[in-house]
Write an enzyme that holds these catalytic residues in place. Structure first.
Site, PDB file in Angstrom:
ATOM      1  N   THR A   1       2.591  -8.968  -6.059  1.00 30.45           N
ATOM      2  CA  THR A   1       2.766  -7.919  -5.057  1.00 30.45           C
ATOM      3  C   THR A   1       1.365  -8.542  -3.969  1.00 30.45           C
ATOM      4  OG1 THR A   1       2.692  -6.093  -6.030  1.00 30.45           O
ATOM      5  CG2 THR A   1       2.162  -5.407  -4.288  1.00 30.45           C
TER       6      THR A   1
ATOM      7  N   LYS B   1       8.220  -3.775  -0.539  1.00 33.33           N
ATOM      8  CA  LYS B   1       6.957  -3.044  -2.002  1.00 33.33           C
ATOM      9  C   LYS B   1       6.469  -2.973  -1.627  1.00 33.33           C
ATOM     10  CE  LYS B   1       5.211  -3.455  -6.350  1.00 33.33           C
ATOM     11  NZ  LYS B   1       5.026  -2.530  -7.179  1.00 33.33           N
TER      12      LYS B   1
ATOM     13  N   LYS C   1      -5.895  -2.732  -5.173  1.00 37.56           N
ATOM     14  CA  LYS C   1      -5.795  -4.370  -4.405  1.00 37.56           C
ATOM     15  C   LYS C   1      -4.213  -3.289  -3.135  1.00 37.56           C
ATOM     16  CE  LYS C   1      -2.285  -6.041  -6.325  1.00 37.56           C
ATOM     17  NZ  LYS C   1      -1.545  -6.672  -5.950  1.00 37.56           N
TER      18      LYS C   1
END
Ligand code: NAP
Length: 293
Positions: free
Chosen positions: A96, A169, A236
Protein backbone atom coordinates in the site's frame (compact mmCIF):
# COMPACT_ATOMS: atom_id res chain seq x y z
CA UNK A 1 3.97 -22.83 -13.85
CA UNK A 2 5.93 -19.61 -13.79
CA UNK A 3 9.32 -18.57 -12.51
CA UNK A 4 8.52 -15.95 -9.91
CA UNK A 5 10.28 -13.62 -7.50
CA UNK A 6 8.67 -12.44 -4.25
CA UNK A 7 10.21 -9.52 -2.35
CA UNK A 8 9.06 -8.52 1.14
CA UNK A 9 8.39 -11.32 3.61
CA UNK A 10 6.52 -9.49 6.34
CA UNK A 11 3.22 -10.49 7.96
CA UNK A 12 1.45 -10.42 4.59
CA UNK A 13 4.27 -11.33 2.22
CA UNK A 14 5.21 -14.58 3.94
CA UNK A 15 1.79 -16.27 3.64
CA UNK A 16 1.38 -14.88 0.10
CA UNK A 17 4.74 -16.31 -0.96
CA UNK A 18 3.73 -19.60 0.66
CA UNK A 19 0.63 -19.75 -1.50
CA UNK A 20 2.63 -19.17 -4.69
CA UNK A 21 4.92 -22.00 -3.68
CA UNK A 22 1.91 -24.22 -2.93
CA UNK A 23 0.53 -23.39 -6.38
CA UNK A 24 3.64 -25.02 -7.85
CA UNK A 25 5.55 -21.94 -9.03
CA UNK A 26 9.33 -21.84 -9.13
CA UNK A 27 9.85 -19.18 -6.46
CA UNK A 28 12.83 -17.03 -5.50
CA UNK A 29 12.39 -14.88 -2.38
CA UNK A 30 14.20 -11.86 -1.04
CA UNK A 31 13.78 -9.95 2.22
CA UNK A 32 15.77 -7.11 3.76
CA UNK A 33 16.15 -9.18 6.92
CA UNK A 34 17.43 -12.33 5.25
CA UNK A 35 16.59 -14.71 8.14
CA UNK A 36 12.91 -14.42 7.17
CA UNK A 37 13.60 -16.30 3.93
CA UNK A 38 14.49 -19.53 5.78
CA UNK A 39 10.98 -21.00 6.30
CA UNK A 40 10.25 -20.56 2.59
CA UNK A 41 13.60 -22.00 1.57
CA UNK A 42 12.82 -25.01 3.77
CA UNK A 43 9.63 -25.43 1.72
CA UNK A 44 11.48 -25.32 -1.62
CA UNK A 45 11.98 -21.64 -2.51
CA UNK A 46 15.39 -20.20 -3.43
CA UNK A 47 16.72 -17.18 -1.55
CA UNK A 48 18.40 -14.28 -3.35
CA UNK A 49 21.03 -11.97 -1.87
CA UNK A 50 19.65 -8.83 -3.55
CA UNK A 51 16.42 -7.70 -5.22
CA UNK A 52 18.26 -7.64 -8.57
CA UNK A 53 19.33 -11.26 -8.11
CA UNK A 54 15.75 -12.24 -7.16
CA UNK A 55 14.20 -10.84 -10.33
CA UNK A 56 16.93 -12.01 -12.71
CA UNK A 57 15.35 -14.51 -15.12
CA UNK A 58 11.90 -14.37 -13.49
CA UNK A 59 8.71 -14.14 -15.54
CA UNK A 60 7.18 -11.90 -12.88
CA UNK A 61 8.22 -10.30 -9.59
CA UNK A 62 5.93 -9.27 -6.75
CA UNK A 63 6.85 -6.62 -4.16
CA UNK A 64 5.04 -6.53 -0.80
CA UNK A 65 6.91 -4.04 1.38
CA UNK A 66 5.93 -1.61 4.11
CA UNK A 67 6.06 1.92 2.71
CA UNK A 68 6.76 4.10 -0.35
CA UNK A 69 10.33 4.53 0.94
CA UNK A 70 10.77 0.76 1.18
CA UNK A 71 9.50 0.28 -2.38
CA UNK A 72 11.88 3.00 -3.59
CA UNK A 73 14.77 1.19 -1.90
CA UNK A 74 13.83 -2.23 -3.29
CA UNK A 75 13.34 -0.88 -6.81
CA UNK A 76 16.16 1.65 -7.12
CA UNK A 77 18.55 1.19 -4.17
CA UNK A 78 21.86 -0.67 -4.22
CA UNK A 79 21.21 -4.08 -5.78
CA UNK A 80 17.68 -2.89 -6.62
CA UNK A 81 15.20 -4.57 -8.95
CA UNK A 82 16.03 -2.26 -11.87
CA UNK A 83 19.51 -3.74 -12.01
CA UNK A 84 18.12 -7.26 -12.62
CA UNK A 85 15.25 -6.79 -15.08
CA UNK A 86 15.09 -8.26 -18.56
CA UNK A 87 12.66 -7.79 -21.47
CA UNK A 88 9.13 -9.14 -21.12
CA UNK A 89 9.02 -9.26 -17.32
CA UNK A 90 6.05 -8.25 -15.21
CA UNK A 91 6.59 -6.29 -11.98
CA UNK A 92 3.60 -6.28 -9.63
CA UNK A 93 3.57 -4.07 -6.56
CA UNK A 94 1.08 -5.27 -3.92
CA UNK A 95 2.18 -2.93 -1.09
CA UNK A 96 0.00 0.00 0.00
CA UNK A 97 1.95 3.00 -1.27
CA UNK A 98 -0.59 5.27 -3.00
CA UNK A 99 -0.97 6.19 -6.67
CA UNK A 100 1.65 8.97 -6.72
CA UNK A 101 4.41 6.54 -5.74
CA UNK A 102 3.19 3.99 -8.29
CA UNK A 103 3.33 6.55 -11.10
CA UNK A 104 6.71 7.85 -9.95
CA UNK A 105 8.16 4.32 -9.91
CA UNK A 106 6.62 3.52 -13.32
CA UNK A 107 8.20 6.61 -14.88
CA UNK A 108 11.67 5.39 -13.89
CA UNK A 109 11.37 1.71 -14.88
CA UNK A 110 12.84 0.49 -18.17
CA UNK A 111 10.38 0.23 -21.08
CA UNK A 112 11.02 -3.50 -21.42
CA UNK A 113 9.08 -4.36 -18.23
CA UNK A 114 5.33 -4.11 -17.57
CA UNK A 115 4.46 -2.61 -14.19
CA UNK A 116 1.11 -3.06 -12.42
CA UNK A 117 -0.15 -2.03 -9.00
CA UNK A 118 -2.17 -4.68 -7.16
CA UNK A 119 -2.66 -3.76 -3.50
CA UNK A 120 -4.90 -5.89 -1.36
CA UNK A 121 -7.82 -5.75 1.04
CA UNK A 122 -7.82 -8.41 3.75
CA UNK A 123 -5.28 -9.21 6.41
CA UNK A 124 -3.12 -12.15 7.50
CA UNK A 125 -5.96 -14.75 7.56
CA UNK A 126 -7.05 -13.79 4.03
CA UNK A 127 -3.41 -13.82 2.83
CA UNK A 128 -3.03 -17.31 4.31
CA UNK A 129 -6.28 -18.61 2.82
CA UNK A 130 -5.82 -16.94 -0.58
CA UNK A 131 -8.97 -14.86 -0.24
CA UNK A 132 -7.52 -11.35 -0.59
CA UNK A 133 -9.39 -8.77 -2.65
CA UNK A 134 -6.82 -7.52 -5.15
CA UNK A 135 -7.25 -4.15 -6.91
CA UNK A 136 -5.23 -4.15 -10.11
CA UNK A 137 -4.19 -1.03 -12.00
CA UNK A 138 -2.71 -1.37 -15.48
CA UNK A 139 -3.54 -1.95 -19.11
CA UNK A 140 -6.02 -4.63 -20.21
CA UNK A 141 -3.13 -6.70 -21.56
CA UNK A 142 -1.20 -6.40 -18.28
CA UNK A 143 -4.26 -7.47 -16.28
CA UNK A 144 -4.81 -10.50 -18.52
CA UNK A 145 -1.18 -11.50 -18.08
CA UNK A 146 -1.00 -11.18 -14.27
CA UNK A 147 -4.53 -12.30 -13.36
CA UNK A 148 -3.88 -16.09 -13.42
CA UNK A 149 -0.91 -15.68 -11.11
CA UNK A 150 -2.79 -13.39 -8.71
CA UNK A 151 -5.65 -15.90 -8.48
CA UNK A 152 -3.48 -17.98 -6.14
CA UNK A 153 -3.67 -15.06 -3.69
CA UNK A 154 -7.32 -14.03 -3.94
CA UNK A 155 -9.74 -12.29 -6.28
CA UNK A 156 -8.09 -9.85 -8.68
CA UNK A 157 -10.25 -7.01 -10.07
CA UNK A 158 -9.14 -4.69 -12.86
CA UNK A 159 -10.07 -1.25 -11.52
CA UNK A 160 -8.43 1.00 -14.12
CA UNK A 161 -5.09 2.15 -15.53
CA UNK A 162 -1.78 2.11 -13.67
CA UNK A 163 -2.25 3.69 -10.23
CA UNK A 164 -5.97 2.88 -10.04
CA UNK A 165 -5.33 -0.12 -7.78
CA UNK A 166 -3.32 2.03 -5.39
CA UNK A 167 -6.00 4.73 -5.50
CA UNK A 168 -8.74 2.18 -4.74
CA UNK A 169 -6.75 0.87 -1.80
CA UNK A 170 -6.48 4.39 -0.33
CA UNK A 171 -10.25 4.80 -0.62
CA UNK A 172 -10.79 1.47 1.15
CA UNK A 173 -8.33 2.26 3.92
CA UNK A 174 -9.89 5.67 4.51
CA UNK A 175 -13.09 3.82 5.37
CA UNK A 176 -11.20 1.32 7.54
CA UNK A 177 -9.51 4.04 9.59
CA UNK A 178 -12.72 6.03 9.95
CA UNK A 179 -14.81 3.07 11.18
CA UNK A 180 -12.10 1.97 13.61
CA UNK A 181 -11.93 5.42 15.20
CA UNK A 182 -15.73 5.66 15.09
CA UNK A 183 -15.85 2.49 17.19
CA UNK A 184 -13.51 4.10 19.72
CA UNK A 185 -15.53 7.31 19.90
CA UNK A 186 -18.81 5.41 20.14
CA UNK A 187 -17.44 3.44 23.10
CA UNK A 188 -16.09 6.61 24.72
CA UNK A 189 -19.48 8.33 24.38
CA UNK A 190 -21.39 5.29 25.62
CA UNK A 191 -19.20 4.90 28.69
CA UNK A 192 -19.45 8.64 29.44
CA UNK A 193 -23.23 8.16 29.40
CA UNK A 194 -22.92 5.36 31.95
CA UNK A 195 -23.32 2.34 29.66
CA UNK A 196 -21.34 -0.81 30.40
CA UNK A 197 -18.75 -1.96 27.86
CA UNK A 198 -20.15 -5.46 27.16
CA UNK A 199 -23.65 -4.08 26.53
CA UNK A 200 -22.22 -1.31 24.39
CA UNK A 201 -20.19 -3.76 22.31
CA UNK A 202 -23.30 -5.94 21.85
CA UNK A 203 -25.25 -2.91 20.62
CA UNK A 204 -22.45 -1.73 18.35
CA UNK A 205 -22.20 -5.18 16.76
CA UNK A 206 -25.68 -4.50 15.36
CA UNK A 207 -24.78 -0.99 14.17
CA UNK A 208 -23.43 0.15 10.76
CA UNK A 209 -19.89 -0.40 12.11
CA UNK A 210 -20.80 -3.89 13.34
CA UNK A 211 -18.26 -5.65 11.13
CA UNK A 212 -15.22 -3.96 12.60
CA UNK A 213 -16.59 -4.19 16.16
CA UNK A 214 -17.09 -7.96 15.76
CA UNK A 215 -13.64 -8.35 14.20
CA UNK A 216 -11.79 -6.38 16.88
CA UNK A 217 -13.97 -7.07 19.94
CA UNK A 218 -11.52 -9.58 21.46
CA UNK A 219 -8.72 -7.00 21.26
CA UNK A 220 -10.85 -4.27 22.82
CA UNK A 221 -12.10 -6.51 25.64
CA UNK A 222 -8.69 -7.96 26.46
CA UNK A 223 -6.86 -4.64 26.09
CA UNK A 224 -4.19 -6.59 24.22
CA UNK A 225 -3.67 -5.73 20.57
CA UNK A 226 -1.57 -8.43 18.87
CA UNK A 227 -0.67 -7.05 15.44
CA UNK A 228 -2.48 -8.30 12.40
CA UNK A 229 -2.37 -4.92 10.65
CA UNK A 230 0.18 -2.79 12.49
CA UNK A 231 -0.95 0.64 13.61
CA UNK A 232 2.17 2.15 11.98
CA UNK A 233 0.82 0.97 8.61
CA UNK A 234 -2.68 2.32 9.30
CA UNK A 235 -1.07 5.67 10.15
CA UNK A 236 1.04 5.51 6.96
CA UNK A 237 -2.16 4.82 4.99
CA UNK A 238 -4.23 7.64 6.49
CA UNK A 239 -1.31 10.01 5.89
CA UNK A 240 -1.22 8.81 2.27
CA UNK A 241 -4.98 9.50 2.11
CA UNK A 242 -4.77 13.05 3.45
CA UNK A 243 -1.60 13.95 1.52
CA UNK A 244 -2.89 12.51 -1.76
CA UNK A 245 -6.28 14.18 -1.23
CA UNK A 246 -4.59 17.53 -0.53
CA UNK A 247 -2.64 17.27 -3.79
CA UNK A 248 -5.97 16.71 -5.59
CA UNK A 249 -7.51 19.74 -3.85
CA UNK A 250 -9.79 17.61 -1.64
CA UNK A 251 -10.33 18.46 2.00
CA UNK A 252 -11.44 15.39 3.97
CA UNK A 253 -12.52 16.33 7.49
CA UNK A 254 -13.07 12.74 8.70
CA UNK A 255 -9.72 11.62 7.29
CA UNK A 256 -7.97 14.49 9.08
CA UNK A 257 -9.61 13.60 12.40
CA UNK A 258 -8.77 9.91 11.91
CA UNK A 259 -5.15 10.80 11.16
CA UNK A 260 -5.05 12.81 14.40
CA UNK A 261 -6.20 9.79 16.42
CA UNK A 262 -3.70 7.43 14.77
CA UNK A 263 -0.88 9.93 15.35
CA UNK A 264 -1.81 10.07 19.05
CA UNK A 265 -1.95 6.28 19.24
CA UNK A 266 1.50 5.97 17.67
CA UNK A 267 2.85 8.58 20.12
CA UNK A 268 1.28 6.58 22.96
CA UNK A 269 3.44 3.59 21.97
CA UNK A 270 0.99 1.54 19.88
CA UNK A 271 2.82 1.74 16.51
CA UNK A 272 3.78 -1.94 16.60
CA UNK A 273 0.40 -3.14 17.91
CA UNK A 274 -2.72 -3.85 15.88
CA UNK A 275 -4.37 -0.74 14.42
CA UNK A 276 -7.43 -1.40 16.60
CA UNK A 277 -5.29 -0.11 19.52
CA UNK A 278 -6.43 3.34 18.43
CA UNK A 279 -9.53 2.48 20.51
CA UNK A 280 -7.36 2.29 23.64
CA UNK A 281 -5.99 5.76 22.91
CA UNK A 282 -9.46 7.21 22.37
CA UNK A 283 -10.76 5.63 25.60
CA UNK A 284 -7.71 6.80 27.57
CA UNK A 285 -8.29 10.35 26.32
CA UNK A 286 -11.88 10.41 27.62
CA UNK A 287 -12.29 12.96 30.45
CA UNK A 288 -12.12 11.51 33.94
CA UNK A 289 -10.21 8.39 32.94
CA UNK A 290 -7.03 7.27 34.57
CA UNK A 291 -4.27 7.84 32.03
CA UNK A 292 -6.34 10.37 30.10
CA UNK A 293 -4.15 12.63 28.00
P1 NAP B 1 5.28 -5.90 7.77
O1 NAP B 1 4.95 -7.17 8.45
O2 NAP B 1 5.70 -4.71 8.57
O3 NAP B 1 6.41 -6.21 6.67
C1 NAP B 1 6.98 -5.15 5.94
C2 NAP B 1 7.96 -5.69 4.92
O4 NAP B 1 8.61 -4.55 4.29
C3 NAP B 1 9.08 -6.55 5.52
O5 NAP B 1 9.44 -7.53 4.59
C4 NAP B 1 10.21 -5.51 5.69
O6 NAP B 1 11.49 -6.08 5.73
C5 NAP B 1 10.02 -4.72 4.42
N1 NAP B 1 10.69 -3.42 4.50
C6 NAP B 1 10.42 -2.39 5.34
N2 NAP B 1 11.25 -1.36 5.09
C7 NAP B 1 12.07 -1.75 4.09
C8 NAP B 1 13.14 -1.13 3.37
N3 NAP B 1 13.52 0.14 3.65
N4 NAP B 1 13.74 -1.83 2.40
C9 NAP B 1 13.36 -3.08 2.09
N5 NAP B 1 12.35 -3.73 2.72
C10 NAP B 1 11.71 -3.07 3.70
O7 NAP B 1 4.04 -5.37 6.86
P2 NAP B 1 2.80 -6.20 6.26
O8 NAP B 1 1.72 -6.23 7.26
O9 NAP B 1 3.30 -7.45 5.64
O10 NAP B 1 2.33 -5.17 5.13
C11 NAP B 1 3.00 -5.06 3.88
C12 NAP B 1 2.24 -4.05 3.04
O11 NAP B 1 0.90 -4.49 2.86
C13 NAP B 1 2.15 -2.65 3.68
O12 NAP B 1 2.19 -1.68 2.67
C14 NAP B 1 0.78 -2.69 4.35
O13 NAP B 1 0.24 -1.39 4.51
C15 NAP B 1 -0.01 -3.53 3.36
N6 NAP B 1 -1.15 -4.28 3.92
C16 NAP B 1 -1.06 -4.88 5.14
C17 NAP B 1 -2.16 -5.58 5.62
C18 NAP B 1 -2.15 -6.27 6.97
O14 NAP B 1 -3.25 -6.59 7.48
N7 NAP B 1 -1.02 -6.52 7.58
C19 NAP B 1 -3.32 -5.67 4.86
C20 NAP B 1 -3.36 -5.07 3.59
C21 NAP B 1 -2.25 -4.38 3.14
P3 NAP B 1 12.13 -6.55 7.15
O15 NAP B 1 11.58 -7.93 7.40
O16 NAP B 1 13.59 -6.52 6.90
O17 NAP B 1 11.69 -5.55 8.19
Amino acid sequence: MAKLAFLGLGQMGTPMANRLLDAGHDLTVWNRTSAKTKPLVDLGASAAETPAEAVAGADAAITMVATPEALEEVMFGAGGIVRGTSPGQYLIDMSTVGPDTIRSVAARLPDHVTFTDAPVRGSVPEATEGTLQIYVGGTDAAFEAVEPLLRALGTPRHVGPLGAGAATKLVINLTLGVVMTAAGEALALGEALGLGRPTLLDSLEGSPIGGIVRGKRANIESGSYPPSFQLRHALKDIRLVTDTAARSGEELALAAATRGWFERAAEAGYADRDFSAVVATILAAAPGRAGAS
